[in-house]
Design a protein around this motif. Structure first.
Motif, PDB file in Angstrom:
ATOM      1  N   ASP A   1     -50.219  33.561  24.892  1.00  0.00           N
ATOM      2  CA  ASP A   1     -50.473  32.368  24.086  1.00  0.00           C
ATOM      3  C   ASP A   1     -51.136  32.659  22.747  1.00  0.00           C
ATOM      4  OD1 ASP A   1     -52.350  32.975  26.097  1.00  0.00           O
ATOM      5  OD2 ASP A   1     -53.365  31.061  25.878  1.00  0.00           O
TER       6      ASP A   1
ATOM      7  N   VAL B   1     -47.537  30.458  21.145  1.00  0.00           N
ATOM      8  CA  VAL B   1     -47.897  29.286  21.948  1.00  0.00           C
ATOM      9  C   VAL B   1     -47.137  28.050  21.461  1.00  0.00           C
ATOM     10  CG1 VAL B   1     -49.979  28.540  20.678  1.00  0.00           C
ATOM     11  CG2 VAL B   1     -49.796  28.110  23.136  1.00  0.00           C
TER      12      VAL B   1
ATOM     13  N   THR C   1     -49.152  27.486  28.177  1.00  0.00           N
ATOM     14  CA  THR C   1     -50.203  28.062  27.340  1.00  0.00           C
ATOM     15  C   THR C   1     -50.398  29.500  27.840  1.00  0.00           C
ATOM     16  OG1 THR C   1     -51.148  25.877  27.007  1.00  0.00           O
ATOM     17  CG2 THR C   1     -52.536  27.735  26.441  1.00  0.00           C
TER      18      THR C   1
END
Ligand SMILES: Cc1ncc(COP(=O)(O)O)c(C=O)c1O
Length: 488
Positions: free
Chosen positions: A110, A348, A354
């Motif tokens: 992420d 991300v 995430t």
């Protein structure tokens, strides 16, 4: 108390090496079990597996022993030649090594500061996958948990682009208007994740219009044209057409080029679910089956199917990077504008997840270790084997080939001359029982499915080490099992 965390100390690294050695030795033993499955029933496993955690902890060694006893021994041997029920592949050895590296480093995709080299490798792999598809150079795309998530991304961006064209931001304001009039088209053989995803996207199952299929289970272009015209006449709006490259059972590939041309006339987004057929991107013999894939707006690929990667490993590719703006979210702690202005990569924003595993490493190491030629050969093996198996099935007096294979699956049923007068329901029940009895015996896992209203058995022949002889053994087992079952 000993330190349970993986770190640099001698105690930790020794514990790590012991745990990995104990686990991999158990895997080697398990691989050599002759049975495909130990044959325990649901009730037997429920009774056997107990979660009575010891408050003091057992220590790594005992915990691993219990996992071997209660999990490993009663796992399904996906590498077994008679394990052919699903799009569930045996995995590459190098994928196991990749998992060791992925797990030990525990990078998270992420943000770049949680996965520096991993981020760059994933981006370069996406660039490479785009060239395989025939997309323009770029890095619009991301690794995903698999086909369902990639299909969700395609449908979500199609939905958001559709509303954006009317000056409305779904991200900001949510769904508006007469939603009952918004439709997605896919064939009646498309994966059920289209329905599930449309429900998740707030438009419900009712938004999915099923297009008829031809005798090879591919989307029927004439029916698509008629349904598009009908929808327009009814004042409905078509958000997307989902074409499938490799339907789950028949392996059918919809006419991608024609669908893309029709969609272009009407400005409709096309998403291709190539979760299975995407493997042909690497094929030497069958790459042309994917003709036209480069024309579509977004694509699902799945590497835990015929790319032989461990679960999970998938990708989503987006033709035009600008559509990613529709799902951009700027989180100060992950992808600040300050960082982006300096060229720090930002994965991300391209993903629904995430925290995300570095599953891309498996594909990278697979490509490096095998080379494209061997990778192509193990993919082509299944497609060619399915053709040979189909020819063999067609010659057997007690078996009926339900449809000609297109990828690596064979649909057939047990239907001996003695049951010529039996009704379809009796034959369907018998075939269902054959599938169940084979799994109960632990000797084989053959799929049971329905095609065109016919209950049939399915062999998905992904395993590149399986031969026609192995499948002849399996088919003989199907026949002897059937002969021991009641026919009513
Ligand atoms: C054609 C197709 N699309 C999507 C999926 C879903 O993929 P996943 O299980 O990786 O979410 C499958 C699963 O078999 C499939 O066959």
């Amino acid at each position: 108390m000993t330190n349970p965390i993986l770190a640099a100390s001698a105690q930790s690294t020794e514990a790590y090496q012991q745990a990995i050695a104990q686990s991999s030795a158990a895997v080697v033993k398990w691989l050599q079990q002759p049975e495909m499955y130990q044959g325990k029933t649901v009730a037997e496993l429920r009774e056997r597996i107990t979660l009575d955690f010891n408050p003091q902890g057992l220590g790594n060694q005992a915990a691993i022993e219990r996992a071997i006893e209660y999990f490993l021994k009663d796992s399904l041997s996906v590498h077994h030649p008679q394990c052919v029920a699903h799009l569930h592949c045996p995995s590459l050895v190098v994928s196991q090594a990749a998992e060791v590296l992925i797990n030990a480093t525990n990078q998270s995709m992420d943000s770049w500061d949680q996965s520096p080299s991993a981020t760059i490798i994933e981006m370069k792999l996406i660039e490479w996958l785009r060239t395989q598809v025939g997309y323009q150079p770029g890095d619009a795309g991301v690794f995903t948990s698999g086909g369902t998530q990639s299909n969700l991304m395609g449908l979500m961006l199609a939905r958001d682009a559709f509303f954006a064209r009317q000056g409305h931001s779904i991200q900001q304001d949510g769904l508006v208007g007469n939603l009952k009039k918004i439709k997605v088209f896919c064939s009646e053989n498309a994966h059920f994740s289209v329905q599930k995803n449309m429900a998740l996207l707030g438009l419900g199952y009712q938004s999915v219009t099923l297009v008829k299929t031809d005798r090879f289970a591919r989307m029927d272009l004439n029916d698509l044209k008629e349904k598009v015209a009908q929808a327009q006449a009814n004042g409905e709006q078509i958000l997307a057409i989902v074409a499938t490259a490799g339907t789950t059972d028949a392996g059918a590939i919809d006419p991608l080029r024609d669908i893309a041309a029709l969609a272009a006339e009407h400005q409709i987004w096309v998403h291709v679910d190539a979760a299975w057929g995407g493997a042909l991107l690497l094929s030497e013999q069958y790459r042309d089956y994917l003709d036209g894939i480069e024309l579509v707006d977004s694509i699902t690929l799945d590497f835990h199917k015929q790319f032989f990667q461990t679960i999970s490993c998938g990708a989503f590719l987006l033709k035009e990077a600008r559509h990613y703006e529709l799902m951009r979210y700027q989180a100060a702690y992950l992808n600040s504008e300050f960082d982006e202005a300096q060229g720090v990569p930002n994965l991300v924003s391209k993903s629904l997840q995430t925290t995300r595993r570095f599953d891309a490493l498996k594909l990278w190491m697979g490509l490096e270790a095998l080379g494209q030629k061997q990778y192509a050969a193990i993919i082509d093996h299944g497609v060619t084997l399915a053709q040979q198996v189909a020819a063999y099935v067609a010659e057997q007096p007690n078996l009926e080939l339900v449809m000609q294979p297109q990828l690596a699956s064979v649909l057939f049923r047990y239907r001996p001359a003695s049951l010529a007068g039996a009704d379809n329901a009796a034959i369907a029940l018998l075939n269902q029982r054959i599938g169940d009895a084979l799994l109960d015996s632990g000797r084989a896992n053959v799929g049971v499915t329905e095609f065109d209203g016919v209950t049939c058995l399915k062999m998905t022949l992904l395993n590149p080490t399986v031969t026609l002889e192995d499948i002849k053994v399996l088919l003989a087992l199907v026949e002897t099992t059937a002969q021991q079952l009641p026919t009513a």
